[in-house]
Motif scaffolding. Structure first.
Motif, PDB file in Angstrom:
ATOM      1  N   ILE A 234      12.374 107.373  34.292  1.00 56.70           N
ATOM      2  CA  ILE A 234      11.887 108.671  33.815  1.00 56.70           C
ATOM      3  C   ILE A 234      13.016 109.705  33.856  1.00 56.70           C
ATOM      4  O   ILE A 234      13.200 110.493  32.919  1.00 56.70           O
ATOM      5  CB  ILE A 234      10.680 109.132  34.639  1.00 56.70           C
ATOM      6  N   ALA A 235      13.791 109.716  34.939  1.00 60.86           N
ATOM      7  CA  ALA A 235      14.893 110.671  35.064  1.00 60.86           C
ATOM      8  C   ALA A 235      15.935 110.438  33.991  1.00 60.86           C
ATOM      9  O   ALA A 235      16.471 111.399  33.399  1.00 60.86           O
ATOM     10  CB  ALA A 235      15.512 110.555  36.457  1.00 60.86           C
ATOM     11  N   VAL A 236      16.265 109.193  33.726  1.00 57.92           N
ATOM     12  CA  VAL A 236      17.244 108.895  32.675  1.00 57.92           C
ATOM     13  C   VAL A 236      16.726 109.357  31.329  1.00 57.92           C
ATOM     14  O   VAL A 236      17.467 109.934  30.525  1.00 57.92           O
ATOM     15  CB  VAL A 236      17.577 107.385  32.671  1.00 57.92           C
ATOM     16  N   ASP A 237      15.440 109.138  31.051  1.00 60.47           N
ATOM     17  CA  ASP A 237      14.865 109.565  29.777  1.00 60.47           C
ATOM     18  C   ASP A 237      14.835 111.091  29.663  1.00 60.47           C
ATOM     19  O   ASP A 237      15.035 111.641  28.588  1.00 60.47           O
ATOM     20  CB  ASP A 237      13.451 109.010  29.606  1.00 60.47           C
ATOM     21  N   LEU A 238      14.574 111.795  30.759  1.00 64.04           N
ATOM     22  CA  LEU A 238      14.488 113.257  30.705  1.00 64.04           C
ATOM     23  C   LEU A 238      15.861 113.917  30.546  1.00 64.04           C
ATOM     24  O   LEU A 238      16.011 114.908  29.831  1.00 64.04           O
ATOM     25  CB  LEU A 238      13.820 113.795  31.971  1.00 64.04           C
ATOM     26  N   PHE A 239      16.846 113.390  31.223  1.00 61.55           N
ATOM     27  CA  PHE A 239      18.148 114.078  31.256  1.00 61.55           C
ATOM     28  C   PHE A 239      19.176 113.488  30.312  1.00 61.55           C
ATOM     29  O   PHE A 239      20.292 113.988  30.227  1.00 61.55           O
ATOM     30  CB  PHE A 239      18.693 114.073  32.685  1.00 61.55           C
ATOM     31  N   SER A 240      18.852 112.483  29.616  1.00 63.22           N
ATOM     32  CA  SER A 240      19.822 111.951  28.654  1.00 63.22           C
ATOM     33  C   SER A 240      19.670 112.694  27.350  1.00 63.22           C
ATOM     34  O   SER A 240      18.572 113.112  26.970  1.00 63.22           O
ATOM     35  CB  SER A 240      19.606 110.459  28.443  1.00 63.22           C
ATOM     36  N   PRO A 241      20.782 112.898  26.668  1.00 62.80           N
ATOM     37  CA  PRO A 241      20.684 113.608  25.368  1.00 62.80           C
ATOM     38  C   PRO A 241      19.903 112.753  24.373  1.00 62.80           C
ATOM     39  O   PRO A 241      20.039 111.538  24.340  1.00 62.80           O
ATOM     40  CB  PRO A 241      22.150 113.772  24.932  1.00 62.80           C
ATOM     41  N   ALA A 242      19.074 113.409  23.652  1.00 60.50           N
ATOM     42  CA  ALA A 242      18.244 112.693  22.665  1.00 60.50           C
ATOM     43  C   ALA A 242      19.114 112.251  21.522  1.00 60.50           C
ATOM     44  O   ALA A 242      20.054 112.935  21.102  1.00 60.50           O
ATOM     45  CB  ALA A 242      17.131 113.602  22.182  1.00 60.50           C
ATOM     46  N   TYR A 243      18.815 111.082  21.031  1.00 59.90           N
ATOM     47  CA  TYR A 243      19.552 110.593  19.891  1.00 59.90           C
ATOM     48  C   TYR A 243      19.098 111.354  18.644  1.00 59.90           C
ATOM     49  O   TYR A 243      17.904 111.516  18.431  1.00 59.90           O
ATOM     50  CB  TYR A 243      19.337 109.089  19.690  1.00 59.90           C
ATOM     51  N   GLU A 244      20.049 111.806  17.874  1.00 64.60           N
ATOM     52  CA  GLU A 244      19.694 112.509  16.631  1.00 64.60           C
ATOM     53  C   GLU A 244      19.729 111.512  15.501  1.00 64.60           C
ATOM     54  O   GLU A 244      20.641 110.693  15.387  1.00 64.60           O
ATOM     55  CB  GLU A 244      20.678 113.625  16.370  1.00 64.60           C
ATOM     56  N   LEU A 245      18.740 111.613  14.712  1.00 64.26           N
ATOM     57  CA  LEU A 245      18.680 110.710  13.554  1.00 64.26           C
ATOM     58  C   LEU A 245      19.481 111.335  12.417  1.00 64.26           C
ATOM     59  O   LEU A 245      19.429 112.536  12.194  1.00 64.26           O
ATOM     60  CB  LEU A 245      17.229 110.503  13.133  1.00 64.26           C
ATOM     61  N   PRO A 246      20.198 110.566  11.662  1.00 67.31           N
ATOM     62  CA  PRO A 246      20.998 111.137  10.564  1.00 67.31           C
ATOM     63  C   PRO A 246      20.163 111.609   9.404  1.00 67.31           C
ATOM     64  O   PRO A 246      19.089 111.457   9.162  1.00 67.31           O
ATOM     65  CB  PRO A 246      21.905 110.014  10.127  1.00 67.31           C
TER      66      PRO A 246
END
Length: 103
Positions: free
Chosen positions: A91-103
């Motif tokens: 959960i922590a990794v999902d919350l604090f990781s930058p979201a992948y941007e779709l092109p």
């Protein structure tokens, strides 16, 4: 497999009648030896001691089984704790990781 208490108990109820049918003159000798050696009293004491030992062994077995089940419970609790920690890390990794941007 024979059980010791059963064998000891069978000694107290053993009847020498089959021998005395063949040799009736041995009965007084048997009775005298039985009384002199105090066989009924000794067998009674032996039976009571075997009963005490059986109770002690039963208690020891229950203690071993209890310790084993307690150890298994501790292992289950540890595994649940590891699963919770891994879930929180995910959960922590999902919350604090930058979201992948779709092109």
């Amino acid at each position: 497999m024979h059980s010791l208490p059963g064998e000891v108990a069978s000694l107290t109820s053993w009847s020498p009648q089959e021998i005395f049918w063949k040799f009736p003159d041995l009965r007084p000798l048997y009775d005298a030896c039985r009384e002199y050696l105090e066989l009924p009293q000794r067998l009674e004491v032996l039976n009571s001691r075997v009963d005490v030992l059986q109770d002690m062994l039963k208690l020891l077995k229950e203690t071993v089984v209890s310790r084993h089940s307690e150890r298994l419970e501790q292992i289950v609790i540890a595994l649940i704790a590891v699963e919770i920690i891994l879930g929180l890390m995910t959960i922590a990794v999902d919350l604090f990781s930058p979201a992948y941007e779709l092109p």
